[in-house]
Structures are given as structure tokens and as C-alpha cells.
Design an enzyme around this catalytic site. Structure first.
Site, mmCIF file in Angstrom:
data_model
loop_
_atom_site.group_PDB
_atom_site.id
_atom_site.type_symbol
_atom_site.label_atom_id
_atom_site.label_comp_id
_atom_site.label_asym_id
_atom_site.label_seq_id
_atom_site.Cartn_x
_atom_site.Cartn_y
_atom_site.Cartn_z
ATOM 1 C CB CYS A 76 -4.119 -1.523 4.616
ATOM 2 S SG CYS A 76 -3.077 -1.607 6.108
ATOM 3 C CD GLU A 106 -2.324 1.080 2.891
ATOM 4 O OE1 GLU A 106 -1.896 0.722 3.860
ATOM 5 O OE2 GLU A 106 -3.523 1.833 2.877
ATOM 6 C CE LYS A 121 -6.975 1.905 3.955
ATOM 7 N NZ LYS A 121 -5.750 2.047 4.548
#
Ligand SMILES: O=C(O)CCC(=O)C(=O)O
Length: 268
Positions: A147, A44, A113
Site C-alpha cells: 500500500c 492488504e 510493511k
């Protein structure tokens, strides 16, 4: 059946030039391996790290830089590149966004995200995505996560109900939460009976230390490959028959009761 390599790299804080050089070195090394992988995954925010205050200056306008760079490498080296995530600047803000480039150098997938991680300040500096993303690559259907998204079983289940056979998770998951990282990656694989490939960074920056331990987990929850705490390439071969086998042994998808606890079925 696809072979995946996770490029577990260190990331220099706020220094995209150094990070592009390091990522390219690892990509070329992975692609030159005797058992060449079909798919590479970076961590990431591998371009800027968490230098969130300076993303206005350091961010990648509409992901143009990452697309040109990863596209050229994918074409030259004949390997699909999931370019982890980068800081993508747009009219409406900065997103933590992943790009997957195919062998022709074209964008196969873009994902921003969904869950912004407050403890590292993402909620103050970034704009969240608003859609799920599925991508067909190298004979496998992958669901994209980044994540903190790994903590949301709802997202993983929705992606699997959409058809994902593999969950791809670039991350910068810091110490001391190794147990959460490993447990959640293995749990997402077991509960959904799919592969999970999760690539974490190593090193330190922005007041955090990162433990690596990138891992590839099969649909029965076996860890096929796992990194240590230094830079390395973590590789495993997927066998999609293992998904069917796991589901024949324990029929979770036949037995679940969305009538009682709600459905995460896709609406369309
Ligand atoms: O959930 C965690 O513990 C870590 C998440 C994180 O570091 C992130 O999303 O960047």
C-alpha cells in the site's frame, strides 16, 4: 510466462472468520477459471481490516493461521498464493505482513510493511519492517511492497536494482485518492520498466470507503487489466520480454546518474 489474478475483495471490519471464508471463495473461483492463473494476490490486511484497536485480540500469532490456510490451498489447487497482508502478532509488536506460499504449501516469502501510514493510525498501532524482500516465483522475480510503500520511489527502485521484474502491491487505498493510486502504480512501472500488480480492496469500513481499481501494468505503462468498484478477479498474463523491449527503447538503467543524485544500489 506467469498469469496473475488479483482478488479484489470486500473486507469485513474486525471479522477474520468472514474474511477467511470470502477469501477462500475467491481463491477457489480464480483457480477454477478456464485460463487458470499461476499466482494469486489478495489485498492488504484482508483478515482484520483496519480494526487496529483490536489487533491484540484479532491478530495472527506469527502468521501461523495464514500459513496453514494459504499453504493448504496452494498445495490443493496447485497455485502460488501471495496472501496479501495480514496483522501478524509477534513478541515485538504487530506488523502489517505479507506471506507468499508455494505449491508445496511452504512459505516462500515474508515481508513487513516498511512505511506505516499515519493518517490511518498505523504508526500508533503497528511496528514497521526493516528489510526489503525479493521472491522468485513462477519464473519471475517479484519485489514486495504494501500500500503506502507505493508512494516511495526509492523502495521500488531499490527492489528493481535488486532484480525485481514485478512489484506486488496489496493495498487498502481509500477514496478519494484514486488518481494517486493509478498514477503511482503506472509511474512505478514506467520509471522502473517492470510489471506492477496492485490489488486494492472494495467496500467500506472504519470510516473509509475503498474504490478497488486493482490493476496490472506492463513495463511500458500500459494497463493490461483493471477492476471496477465491486468485488472481482482481475487477471493478466505477463511477458518478461516486454521488460527487455522497454529497456532497449529507452535505456533508463544505462543513463541514470547515481554519481550526481546518490545511489540506491544494494550494499551487499
Ligand atoms: O497513501 C495513501 O494514500 C494510502 C495508503 C494507505 O491507505 C495504507 O498504506 O494503508
Amino acid at each position: 510466462m506467469p498469469r496473475i489474478s488479483l482478488l479484489q475483495m470486500d473486507v469485513a471490519f474486525g471479522d477474520p472468520e468472514a474474511n477467511y471464508r470470502n477469501a477462500e471463495r475467491l481463491i477457489r473461483k480464480a483457480a477454477a477459471a478456464p485460463d487458470k492463473p499461476d499466482l494469486l494476490l489478495l489485498p492488504e490486511l484482508w483478515d482484520t481490516a483496519y480494526d487496529l484497536e483490536r489487533l491484540g485480540e484479532l491478530g495472527d500469532w506469527q502468521g501461523e493461521r495464514v500459513q496453514a490456510w494459504a499453504g493448504a490451498l496452494a498445495r490443493e489447487l496447485r497455485v502460488t498464493i501471495a496472501a496479501g497482508s495480514i496483522a501478524e502478532k509477534r513478541e515485538d509488536g504487530i506488523r502489517n505482513a505479507s506471506y507468499v506460499m508455494d505449491l508445496h504449501g511452504s512459505v516462500m516469502s515474508r515481508y513487513a510493511k516498511l512505511h506505516l501510514f499515519g493518517p490511518m493510525g498505523e504508526d500508533r498501532h503497528l511496528t514497521a519492517g526493516s528489510t526489503r524482500e525479493l521472491v522468485q516465483m513462477e519464473g519471475v522475480t517479484a519485489g514486495m511492497m504494501i500500500c503506502y510503500d507505493l508512494r516511495f520511489p526509492e523502495l521500488a527502485r531499490a527492489l528493481v536494482l535488486d532484480g525485481a521484474e514485478l512489484l506486488l502491491v496489496p493495498a487498502q487505498w481509500p477514496k478519494p485518492r484514486l488518481q494517486h493510486w493509478r498514477t503511482l502504480a503506472v509511474a512505478r512501472a514506467i520509471e522502473n520498466q517492470v510489471y506492477v500488480a496492485a490489488c486494492n480492496r472494495v467496500g467500506a469500513g472504519g470510516g473509509q470507503e475503498f474504490f478497488g481499481h486493482s490493476l496490472i501494468v506492463d513495463p511500458w505503462g500500459e494497463v493490461l487489466a483493471e477492476g471496477g468498484e465491486g468485488e472481482e478477479i482481475v487477471t493478466a498474463q505477463l511477458d518478461l520480454n516486454r521488460i527487455k523491449e522497454a529497456r532497449e527503447r529507452i535505456s533508463v538503467f544505462r543513463d541514470r546518474r547515481p554519481d550526481v543524485y546518490g545511489s540506491w544500489e544494494p550494499e551487499n
